[in-house]
Write a protein that holds these residues in place. Structure first.
Motif, PDB file in Angstrom:
ATOM      1  N   GLY A 187       0.818  -1.211   0.000  1.00  0.00           N
ATOM      2  CA  GLY A 187       0.000   0.000   0.000  1.00  0.00           C
ATOM      3  C   GLY A 187       0.850   1.258   0.000  1.00  0.00           C
ATOM      4  N   GLN A 188       1.906   1.257   0.847  1.00  0.00           N
ATOM      5  CA  GLN A 188       2.812   2.414   0.858  1.00  0.00           C
ATOM      6  C   GLN A 188       3.428   2.655  -0.508  1.00  0.00           C
ATOM      7  N   ALA A 189       3.902   1.549  -1.139  1.00  0.00           N
ATOM      8  CA  ALA A 189       4.561   1.708  -2.435  1.00  0.00           C
ATOM      9  C   ALA A 189       3.569   2.232  -3.468  1.00  0.00           C
ATOM     10  N   ILE A 190       2.330   1.713  -3.447  1.00  0.00           N
ATOM     11  CA  ILE A 190       1.341   2.128  -4.435  1.00  0.00           C
ATOM     12  C   ILE A 190       0.978   3.604  -4.249  1.00  0.00           C
ATOM     13  N   PHE A 191       0.692   3.999  -2.999  1.00  0.00           N
ATOM     14  CA  PHE A 191       0.300   5.393  -2.766  1.00  0.00           C
ATOM     15  C   PHE A 191       1.454   6.354  -3.070  1.00  0.00           C
ATOM     16  N   SER A 192       2.685   5.945  -2.711  1.00  0.00           N
ATOM     17  CA  SER A 192       3.821   6.833  -2.995  1.00  0.00           C
ATOM     18  C   SER A 192       4.009   6.992  -4.493  1.00  0.00           C
ATOM     19  N   THR A 193       3.879   5.873  -5.229  1.00  0.00           N
ATOM     20  CA  THR A 193       4.037   5.968  -6.679  1.00  0.00           C
ATOM     21  C   THR A 193       2.947   6.835  -7.284  1.00  0.00           C
ATOM     22  N   ALA A 194       1.707   6.677  -6.769  1.00  0.00           N
ATOM     23  CA  ALA A 194       0.609   7.505  -7.284  1.00  0.00           C
ATOM     24  C   ALA A 194       0.888   8.975  -7.021  1.00  0.00           C
ATOM     25  N   SER A 195       1.387   9.273  -5.797  1.00  0.00           N
ATOM     26  CA  SER A 195       1.694  10.661  -5.459  1.00  0.00           C
ATOM     27  C   SER A 195       2.766  11.226  -6.383  1.00  0.00           C
ATOM     28  N   LEU A 196       3.804  10.412  -6.633  1.00  0.00           N
ATOM     29  CA  LEU A 196       4.893  10.861  -7.508  1.00  0.00           C
ATOM     30  C   LEU A 196       4.393  11.097  -8.923  1.00  0.00           C
ATOM     31  N   LEU A 197       3.517  10.197  -9.412  1.00  0.00           N
ATOM     32  CA  LEU A 197       3.013  10.346 -10.779  1.00  0.00           C
ATOM     33  C   LEU A 197       2.118  11.578 -10.896  1.00  0.00           C
ATOM     34  N   PHE A 198       1.239  11.773  -9.907  1.00  0.00           N
ATOM     35  CA  PHE A 198       0.373  12.955  -9.942  1.00  0.00           C
ATOM     36  C   PHE A 198       1.204  14.229  -9.959  1.00  0.00           C
ATOM     37  N   MET A 199       2.346  14.208  -9.240  1.00  0.00           N
ATOM     38  CA  MET A 199       3.140  15.415  -9.144  1.00  0.00           C
ATOM     39  C   MET A 199       4.006  15.646 -10.372  1.00  0.00           C
ATOM     40  N   CYS A 200       4.578  14.560 -10.907  1.00  0.00           N
ATOM     41  CA  CYS A 200       5.624  14.736 -11.924  1.00  0.00           C
ATOM     42  C   CYS A 200       5.108  14.749 -13.351  1.00  0.00           C
ATOM     43  N   LEU A 201       4.087  13.964 -13.639  1.00  0.00           N
ATOM     44  CA  LEU A 201       3.726  13.705 -15.029  1.00  0.00           C
ATOM     45  C   LEU A 201       3.213  14.966 -15.715  1.00  0.00           C
ATOM     46  N   ASP A 202       4.005  15.495 -16.636  1.00  0.00           N
ATOM     47  CA  ASP A 202       3.584  16.635 -17.453  1.00  0.00           C
ATOM     48  C   ASP A 202       3.354  17.902 -16.650  1.00  0.00           C
ATOM     49  N   ILE A 203       3.942  18.033 -15.481  1.00  0.00           N
ATOM     50  CA  ILE A 203       3.828  19.268 -14.706  1.00  0.00           C
ATOM     51  C   ILE A 203       5.230  19.757 -14.397  1.00  0.00           C
ATOM     52  N   GLU A 204       5.427  21.073 -14.447  1.00  0.00           N
ATOM     53  CA  GLU A 204       6.735  21.577 -14.018  1.00  0.00           C
ATOM     54  C   GLU A 204       6.661  21.839 -12.514  1.00  0.00           C
ATOM     55  N   PHE A 205       7.048  20.825 -11.759  1.00  0.00           N
ATOM     56  CA  PHE A 205       6.926  20.901 -10.305  1.00  0.00           C
ATOM     57  C   PHE A 205       8.089  21.617  -9.657  1.00  0.00           C
TER      58      PHE A 205
END
Lengths: 151, 151
Positions: free
Chosen positions: B19-37
């Motif tokens: 669960g930790q790995a899944i939520f962390s990956t989701a958080s990273l994808l939401f933040m990084c994908l196609d956004i200049e963070f």
């Protein structure tokens, strides 16, 4: 029972609690005094949490002072558990408040239009004081943690 | 040794780690994908911390899977201490990252001029995923905490 320095009822614990109360009060004063803090959610959160941390630290400082000066350390398991859980919850909450305040202050400084230099430095000082208070809070809950299994 | 559910080497712990790995990956994808963070410090901090949490969780998930399927739970005190301290540090760091991201997203939405609605909702989703990952991380470190005194 061996006397672990920093556990409830010792003079080290009294010093930690007083430090928490002083840093929390400083953080609250830096944030509240003559500033309209209520326009940002993070700052309201900080003020709320500091309003919880200050009475908690002062109460436990009184308990410690009583134990130190009148030599009657009473450690019931129930009381220790409540203090331990309260410390952990408050340390998580004050870390959250410190991080929110720090990041909001950072973004206000970057965007440059929202606050004067003096205001922003006060926000930063408040965040720094909250970090110090969090650090002391984690320290005293860690010291109490080593005591919990021996009860 | 009694088998506490959620401690290292059990199937509950495997579920928590996944669960930790899944939520962390989701958080990273939401933040990084196609956004200049990288224009905000808080978002860079979140990406850094998620980059630490994901390999940590996956490694421990592998250890748990090995213990569950091949029935060889080996719990040396040194290893357990390292896992416990690592869990606590990472849970504090991910709470800090989640709070920073949430407050920055909140202030961006309030000031209204910095981001489109779609972007801001992605920042919020990323903060929410980080909070969930932090919650699971605290849970697994609490379960391991009960195991430490019995070693």
């Amino acid at each position: 029972m061996d006397e672990l320095p920093g556990a409830l009822g010792t003079s080290a614990s009294l010093a930690l609690r007083l430090g928490q109360a002083i840093f929390s009060t400083a953080s609250l004063l830096f944030m509240c005094l003559d500033i309209e803090f209520y326009s940002y959610t993070a700052f309201c959160f900080l003020v709320t949490i500091m309003g919880l941390v200050i009475p908690w630290s002062l109460t436990l400082a009184l308990v410690d002072a009583y134990s130190v000066f009148f030599r009657r350390p009473s450690r019931q398991p129930g009381v220790m558990s409540v203090i331990f859980v309260g410390d952990w919850v408050l340390s998580f909450l004050s870390l959250a408040a410190a991080c929110s305040t720090a990041s909001v202050a950072d973004i206000l400084i970057t965007s440059n239009s929202f606050c004067h230099a003096k205001l922003c430095s006060r926000y930063q000082l408040s965040a720094a004081m909250t970090f110090l208070s969090w650090f002391l809070s984690v320290a005293s809950s860690l010291f109490n943690l080593w005591l919990v299994p021996s009860l």
